[in-house]
Enzyme design. Structure first.
Site, PDB file in Angstrom:
ATOM      1  N   ASP A 160       0.856  -1.174   0.000  1.00 41.06           N
ATOM      2  CA  ASP A 160       0.000   0.000   0.000  1.00 41.06           C
ATOM      3  C   ASP A 160       0.900   1.234   0.000  1.00 41.06           C
ATOM      4  O   ASP A 160       1.496   1.570   1.032  1.00 41.06           O
ATOM      5  CB  ASP A 160      -0.914   0.025   1.240  1.00 41.06           C
ATOM      6  CG  ASP A 160      -1.981  -1.062   1.210  1.00 41.06           C
ATOM      7  OD1 ASP A 160      -1.701  -2.161   0.682  1.00 41.06           O
ATOM      8  OD2 ASP A 160      -3.082  -0.832   1.745  1.00 41.06           O
ATOM      9  N   LYS A 228      -6.920   3.304  -3.508  1.00 41.08           N
ATOM     10  CA  LYS A 228      -7.303   3.350  -2.094  1.00 41.08           C
ATOM     11  C   LYS A 228      -7.504   4.800  -1.664  1.00 41.08           C
ATOM     12  O   LYS A 228      -6.721   5.673  -2.031  1.00 41.08           O
ATOM     13  CB  LYS A 228      -6.216   2.670  -1.262  1.00 41.08           C
ATOM     14  CG  LYS A 228      -6.429   2.680   0.245  1.00 41.08           C
ATOM     15  CD  LYS A 228      -5.285   1.930   0.942  1.00 41.08           C
ATOM     16  CE  LYS A 228      -5.349   2.070   2.443  1.00 41.08           C
ATOM     17  NZ  LYS A 228      -4.204   1.404   3.122  1.00 41.08           N
ATOM     18  N   LYS A 264     -10.313   0.271  -2.495  1.00 39.97           N
ATOM     19  CA  LYS A 264     -10.219   0.083  -1.052  1.00 39.97           C
ATOM     20  C   LYS A 264     -10.492   1.393  -0.325  1.00 39.97           C
ATOM     21  O   LYS A 264      -9.636   2.263  -0.259  1.00 39.97           O
ATOM     22  CB  LYS A 264      -8.840  -0.442  -0.661  1.00 39.97           C
ATOM     23  CG  LYS A 264      -8.644  -0.634   0.848  1.00 39.97           C
ATOM     24  CD  LYS A 264      -7.255  -1.173   1.153  1.00 39.97           C
ATOM     25  CE  LYS A 264      -6.979  -1.216   2.646  1.00 39.97           C
ATOM     26  NZ  LYS A 264      -5.614  -1.721   2.951  1.00 39.97           N
TER      27      LYS A 264
END
Length: 328
Positions: A160, A228, A264
């Protein structure tokens, strides 16, 4: 193909390879995307949030939401013991009911990846690691790439990363594009396989919905496997309108290129009611294709406990108190 995908500059022929040829072409593409209708977006998100899920559908949705959680600990005080405890909870969320599904992933800092991998050995739970000077992203590229490489070498299944919001907001889009491409390359393992790359925008700092749309397309063109919303470390994290906008972006990107990208939302999603709203949004916007942990995740820590308590209520007919689930 959607109207947005069809009208996207450079989208002819089903490919977008040419749009990042230079700063000028990338800027022209991103600023050529249709502007976001703020009123329409927020109204649509609010309407979807009123949908109700009952009985068997609710039970299915709760289990689906549990299976989509990236169970997360990202604190300076993290210890080996805390990470092992979190992994045990991910493996067996409800010790009173072995039918409860496992979470999708455990998300930790790079130095805790090896601990998580060992604790999860033999399971299908992924180990995700934040990287690239999370959460600020304020570091030079050598540091960011070393951060990523360390996590991948330790066994991370997913990375991430956070984009350089300063560069993006200054209009240095090609710099952000090249950063994502470089981190994507750093996700490659010696055997030729790669850790999946989730690109975090920190949408609460991007200022406008138009910027969120541009960041979404920029990251996807650069090779993101997931986009995300947030780090969970700022005042404004995931919101329904921003997530809806990102869902529409991945839908339109697949229409334009044939490539599917996951989404996400992270930060601030704490209750079963919140999770249900997001699942309805995914179903209504993208359909069954994205209703899977492979394509949709919740970045959360406290959400799991509320889902477990609601699950126990459906199973037993009684509400359990917070002391019936472990506190992380």
């Amino acid at each position: 193909m959607s109207t947005l995908a069809a009208n996207a500059p450079g989208a002819t022929g089903g490919g977008l390879a040419d749009v990042a040829a230079s700063e000028a072409t990338l800027r022209r593409f991103l600023h050529g995307l249709p502007g976001v209708d703020q009123v329409g977006l927020e109204s649509r998100a609010a309407t979807l949030g009123t949908r109700s899920i009952k009985t068997t559908a609710k039970a299915f949705a709760i289990d689906l939401a549990i299976s989509m959680i990236d169970l997360t600990t990202l604190e300076g005080a993290d210890t080996v013991g805390k990470v092992r405890s979190l992994c045990a909870k991910g493996l067996n969320p409800d010790p009173t009911d072995r039918t409860a599904p496992r979470v999708a992933a455990i998300c930790v800092y790079p130095d805790m990846v090896a601990t998580a991998k060992d604790a999860l050995r033999g399971s299908d739970i992924q180990v995700a690691s934040v990287a690239t000077a999370f959460p600020s992203g304020r570091a030079g590229m050598p540091v960011k790439l070393a951060d990523t490489a360390e996590a991948v070498a330790a066994g991370a299944d997913e990375i991430d990363m956070v984009i350089d919001r300063g560069a993006f907001l200054s209009g240095r889009y090609l710099e952000v594009f090249e950063e994502i491409r470089a981190v994507k390359e750093a996700c490659r393992r010696a055997d030729g396989s790669s850790a999946h790359l989730k690109v975090i925008f920190e949408t609460g700092e991007l200022q406008t919905y138009d910027n969120v749309r541009r960041a979404s397309w920029l990251a996807m063109i650069a090779g993101a496997d997931f986009i995300k919303t947030s780090t969970g470390k700022v005042a404004v994290n995931a919101t329904p309108p921003v997530t809806l906008l990102m869902l529409e972006a991945v839908r339109d990107f697949r229409a334009a290129t044939g490539t599917q990208v996951g989404v996400k939302p992270a930060g601030g999603i704490r209750t079963t009611k919140d999770a249900m709203k997001y699942l309805v949004m995914v179903n209504e916007t993208l359909g069954d294709d994205w209703l899977s942990p492979h394509w949709f995740r919740f970045g959360a820590s406290s959400l799991l406990n509320d889902l477990l308590m609601q699950r126990q209520k459906l199973r037993t007919g009684r509400y359990s108190g917070p002391d019936y689930v472990t506190v992380d």
